[in-house]
Design an enzyme around this catalytic site. Structure first.
Site, short mmCIF file in Angstrom:
data_model
loop_
_atom_site.label_atom_id
_atom_site.label_comp_id
_atom_site.label_asym_id
_atom_site.label_seq_id
_atom_site.Cartn_x
_atom_site.Cartn_y
_atom_site.Cartn_z
CG HIS A 61 -2.15 -0.84 1.01
ND1 HIS A 61 -2.16 -2.20 1.29
CD2 HIS A 61 -3.40 -0.55 0.54
CE1 HIS A 61 -3.37 -2.68 1.02
NE2 HIS A 61 -4.13 -1.72 0.56
N GLY A 62 2.04 1.22 0.52
CA GLY A 62 2.84 2.43 0.53
C GLY A 62 4.16 2.24 1.23
#
Length: 477
Positions: free
Chosen positions: A326-327
Site C-alpha cells: 500500500h505504501g
C-alpha cells in the site's frame, strides 16, 4: 483522468462505448487497448513508457513459460519465471520504495555524521496494480492454468484495460483469459446491467466519500497539542466511512465499466464492515488483493498445511507485504502487522468463526469494527507520531470538544451524510448491493436501480459538474 471527472463522464466514456458498439467486433480489443493507454497517459505522462516496457517484457516471456513448449525442460521455464518476476518486482521496488529506503539510510548516516543521497522518483500511477497483473500473467502460464497470449492486442487489453488499470480490482489472468480472445457478441443488455453499477459507484464517490473527505482531513491534520478524544474518534470513524465509499465506489464503477465493455471483472467488496471477525473482514475487504496474496504468496509458502508455527509465519509475511504494497511508510507496515497479528490471535484462540449466540455475535461484530478503525488510523496518518497521538486520545476519554477548524468542517450536510453512511455498520452481511443491483430483477433491486439512476445519478452529476470531486484514494497506490 478520474472516473468522477467531467472529461471522463461527458466525453471519454461515451466515445469509447460508442466505438465498441458500432465498430466491427474484431476491433474491440484494439479500441479498448488504445483508449486505455490514452486514459493512462493523461495522468501518468512519461511514466507510461515504464508500463509499456513492462508489457513488452512480460508478453515476450509468456510463450517461454508454457509447459512442454518446444520440449523445454521445467528448470529452464522456472529460470525464465524467476527472471521475469524479479524484473517486475524490481520495477515496483525501485519506483515505489527506493526513495523510502534511501531516506532510512540517510537518517542512519546522519546519526554517524555522514550523508547518503536520497532518491526522488515520480511514482507511476497504478504501478502496484499493473505489477501484480503482470506477475499473475506469467505465474498462471507457468502453472499451466492458461495459455500465453500470442496476440499483443489481447495482452495489452488485459494489462491496460482502463476500468481496472490504476486502482483495481486486481484481475488474475486466469479469471479473464477466456474472455479475451473470444468474447460473446456485445449486447445492449451489457450496458443495461453495467451502467447502474457504474452509477452506484459514482454516487458512493461523489455524494458520500467526497463529502466526508474535508471532515476527515480536518481531524487528521489537527495538531498534537489540540487533539482531543472527540476529534480523534470523529476523524477515525469519518475516514473509515470515506475510505470504504471511495474505494468500493471505484470498484463498482470499474466493474460496471468492464461489464459495459463485455467483461466480467471480479468482485472487490462484500459488505466488509458487517464482518464478525477480522478473518471474515479480509474475506470481504479488497477481495481481489486478498485472493492474489493467497494464490501467489500464502499457498506457495505452504499456507496452513505445515503446522501452526509456519502458518503464523506465512500470515506475517503476507501482511507485511500487504502493508508495504500500500505504501512506502512505517505506518503502512505497522497497519499490515496489526492485521496480521489480529489474524494470528484469532486463529490461535479458535476465534475465526462467528459465535452462534446472537448477543455474542453482536459484541464480536462491534469489537471487529473497532479494531479495524484503529487500523485505519495507522493507515491514514502522515507519520507514526501522528498515528500514536491520535490512538492515544482515542483510548483516553476527555471532555475537550473539537477545535474551530473541525467544527467548521462539520457542517449540517456532512453530519447528515456521516450519520447516513454510518448505517452501513449495522446492515446485515447480505445481500451485497453492487451485485444485487447489477443482476437481480427482484422488486427491492428494481427500486434501488430506479433510485440510483434518477435522484442519485442526477445529484452526483451536479457535484461532478461543479468541480467538487477529488482523486480516488487508491490512485496513490
Amino acid at each position: 483522468m478520474s472516473f468522477a471527472s467531467p472529461l471522463f463522464l461527458w466525453y471519454f466514456m461515451p466515445a469509447v462505448l460508442l466505438a465498441v458498439l458500432v465498430l466491427p467486433r474484431a476491433w474491440r480489443n484494439g479500441i479498448i487497448a488504445i483508449a486505455s493507454l490514452i486514459f493512462y497517459a493523461t495522468g501518468a505522462g512519461a511514466t507510461t513508457l515504464l508500463l509499456l516496457a513492462c508489457m513488452v517484457v512480460n508478453f515476450l516471456a509468456g510463450p517461454l513459460l508454457e509447459p512442454d513448449e518446444f520440449g523445454r525442460p521445467r528448470p529452464h521455464r522456472r529460470a525464465v519465471l524467476i527472471a521475469v518476476v524479479c524484473f517486475d518486482a524490481a520495477v515496483l521496488a525501485v519506483w515505489k520504495y527506493a526513495g523510502f529506503a534511501t531516506e532510512q539510510i540517510d537518517a542512519i548516516a546522519e546519526l554517524l555524521g555522514g550523508h547518503f543521497p536520497v532518491v526522488e522518483l515520480v511514482l507511476p500511477i497504478g504501478i502496484s496494480f499493473y505489477t501484480f497483473h503482470h506477475i499473475s500473467y506469467v505465474v498462471d502460464i507457468y502453472r499451466g492454468e492458461r495459455k500465453a497470449l500470442r496476440n499483443p492486442v489481447s495482452f495489452a487489453t488485459y494489462i491496460s484495460m482502463f476500468p481496472q488499470l490504476v486502482a483495481g480490482p486486481i484481475v488474475r489472468f486466469k479469471e479473464i483469459a477466456d474472455q479475451l480472445p473470444q468474447r460473446r457478441l456485445h449486447r445492449l443488455d451489457d450496458i443495461a446491467a453495467g451502467f447502474p453499477r457504474f452509477a452506484l459507484g459514482l454516487c458512493k464517490k461523489a455524494i458520500v466519500a467526497d463529502s466526508l473527505a474535508p471532515l476527515a482531513t480536518a481531524c487528521f491534520r489537527t495538531p498534537a497539542d489540540e487533539m482531543t478524544f472527540a476529534i480523534a474518534w470523529l476523524g477515525a470513524i469519518t475516514y473509515t466511512l470515506q475510505l470504504f465509499f471511495d474505494f468500493s465506489g471505484y470498484s463498482d464503477m470499474a466493474i460496471g465499466l468492464g461489464r459495459m465493455l463485455g467483461f466480467r471483472l471480479p468482485e472487490n467488496f462484500a459488505r466488509p464492515y458487517a464482518s464478525v471477525t477480522v478473518t471474515e473482514f479480509w474475506r470481504r475487504w479488497h477481495m481481489s488483493l486478498s485472493r492474489w496474496f493467497r494464490d501467489y504468496v500464502y499457498i506457495p509458502l505452504g499456507g496452513n498445511r505445515a503446522g501452526a508455527r509456519k502458518t503464523y509465519r506465512n500470515l506475517c509475511i503476507v501482511f507485511v507485504l500487504t502493508g508495504f504494497w500500500h505504501g512506502a511508510a512505517w505506518t503502512f507496515l505497522l497497519w499490515g502487522i496489526w492485521h496480521g497479528a489480529l489474524l494470528i490471535i484469532e486463529r490461535s484462540f479458535g476465534l475465526t468463526t462467528a459465535p452462534a449466540n446472537p448477543v455474542a455475535r453482536a459484541w464480536r461484530r462491534a469489537l471487529t469494527i473497532v479494531l479495524v478503525i484503529f487500523g485505519w488510523v495507522l493507515f491514514n496518518s502522515a507519520d507514526l507520531g501522528s498515528a500514536l497521538t491520535m490512538i492515544g486520545h482515542m483510548l483516553l476519554p476527555d471532555f475537550s470538544g473539537v477545535t474551530d477548524v473541525v467544527d467548521e468542517a462539520l457542517t449540517n450536510q456532512r453530519l447528515v451524510i456521516l450519520l447516513a453512511a454510518a448505517s452501513i455498520f449495522f446492515l446485515p452481511a447480505h445481500p451485497v448491493t453492487g451485485p444485487l443491483l447489477e443482476s437481480s430483477r427482484s422488486t427491492p433491486a428494481s427500486v434501488l436501480r430506479v433510485g440510483v439512476m434518477t435522484c442519485g445519478l442526477l445529484y452526483a452529476a451536479i457535484l461532478v459538474a461543479t468541480g467538487t470531486f477529488s482523486p480516488f484514494l487508491y490512485y496513490q497506490f
